[in-house]
Scaffold this motif. Structure first.
Motif, PDB file in Angstrom:
ATOM      1  N   ASP A   1       1.254  -1.331  -0.378  1.00 39.65           N
ATOM      2  CA  ASP A   1      -0.458   0.000   0.254  1.00 39.65           C
ATOM      3  C   ASP A   1       1.092   1.057   0.086  1.00 39.65           C
ATOM      4  O   ASP A   1       0.408   2.571   0.265  1.00 39.65           O
ATOM      5  CB  ASP A   1      -0.481   0.405   1.382  1.00 39.65           C
TER       6      ASP A   1
ATOM      7  N   ARG B   1      -7.792   4.173  -2.291  1.00 42.65           N
ATOM      8  CA  ARG B   1      -8.154   2.845  -3.688  1.00 42.65           C
ATOM      9  C   ARG B   1      -8.770   2.319  -4.807  1.00 42.65           C
ATOM     10  O   ARG B   1      -8.342   3.363  -6.013  1.00 42.65           O
ATOM     11  CB  ARG B   1      -6.959   1.397  -2.874  1.00 42.65           C
TER      12      ARG B   1
ATOM     13  N   HIS C   1      -7.202   1.653   2.095  1.00 46.66           N
ATOM     14  CA  HIS C   1      -8.058   0.963   1.116  1.00 46.66           C
ATOM     15  C   HIS C   1      -9.400   1.074   0.411  1.00 46.66           C
ATOM     16  O   HIS C   1     -10.061   1.050  -1.006  1.00 46.66           O
ATOM     17  CB  HIS C   1      -8.513  -0.162   1.962  1.00 46.66           C
TER      18      HIS C   1
ATOM     19  N   GLN D   1      -5.563   2.583   7.912  1.00 49.02           N
ATOM     20  CA  GLN D   1      -5.580   1.373   6.952  1.00 49.02           C
ATOM     21  C   GLN D   1      -6.588   1.220   6.285  1.00 49.02           C
ATOM     22  O   GLN D   1      -6.796   1.356   4.491  1.00 49.02           O
ATOM     23  CB  GLN D   1      -4.942   0.576   8.032  1.00 49.02           C
TER      24      GLN D   1
END
Length: 87
Positions: A27, A57, A54, A50
């Motif tokens: 990542d 993205r 995700h 985190q």
């Protein structure tokens, strides 16, 4: 803090031991893009998680396919406050 001169301007480099870090080995690029977006929008980078990486993205893929930057309402408010354009 260090200072560097780039094309006539001065950039300040800050180090934060408590800065968010990726929890995996893939990542890093998304983290950099998310950090840059948060900095550009005046949002606190120390709040990045985190889970946001995700989601971001997928958001990046959507923006690339749409060929435009898609701002949230919160982003628009921040840009207006900072004197930038939100359209």
């Amino acid at each position: 803090q260090d200072k560097y001169s780039v094309d006539g301007g001065t950039w300040r480099v800050e180090y934060h031991d408590d800065a968010p870090r990726q929890l995996n080995g893939f990542d890093c690029g998304v983290f950099v893009c998310l950090f840059a977006r948060f900095l550009a929008l005046g949002r606190p980078v120390l709040s990045i998680t985190q889970a946001q990486v995700h989601a971001f993205r997928r958001w990046m893929v959507f923006e690339l396919l749409a060929q435009q930057v898609c701002l949230t309402e919160a982003d628009k408010v921040t840009l207006t406050r900072l004197g930038g354009h939100s359209d």
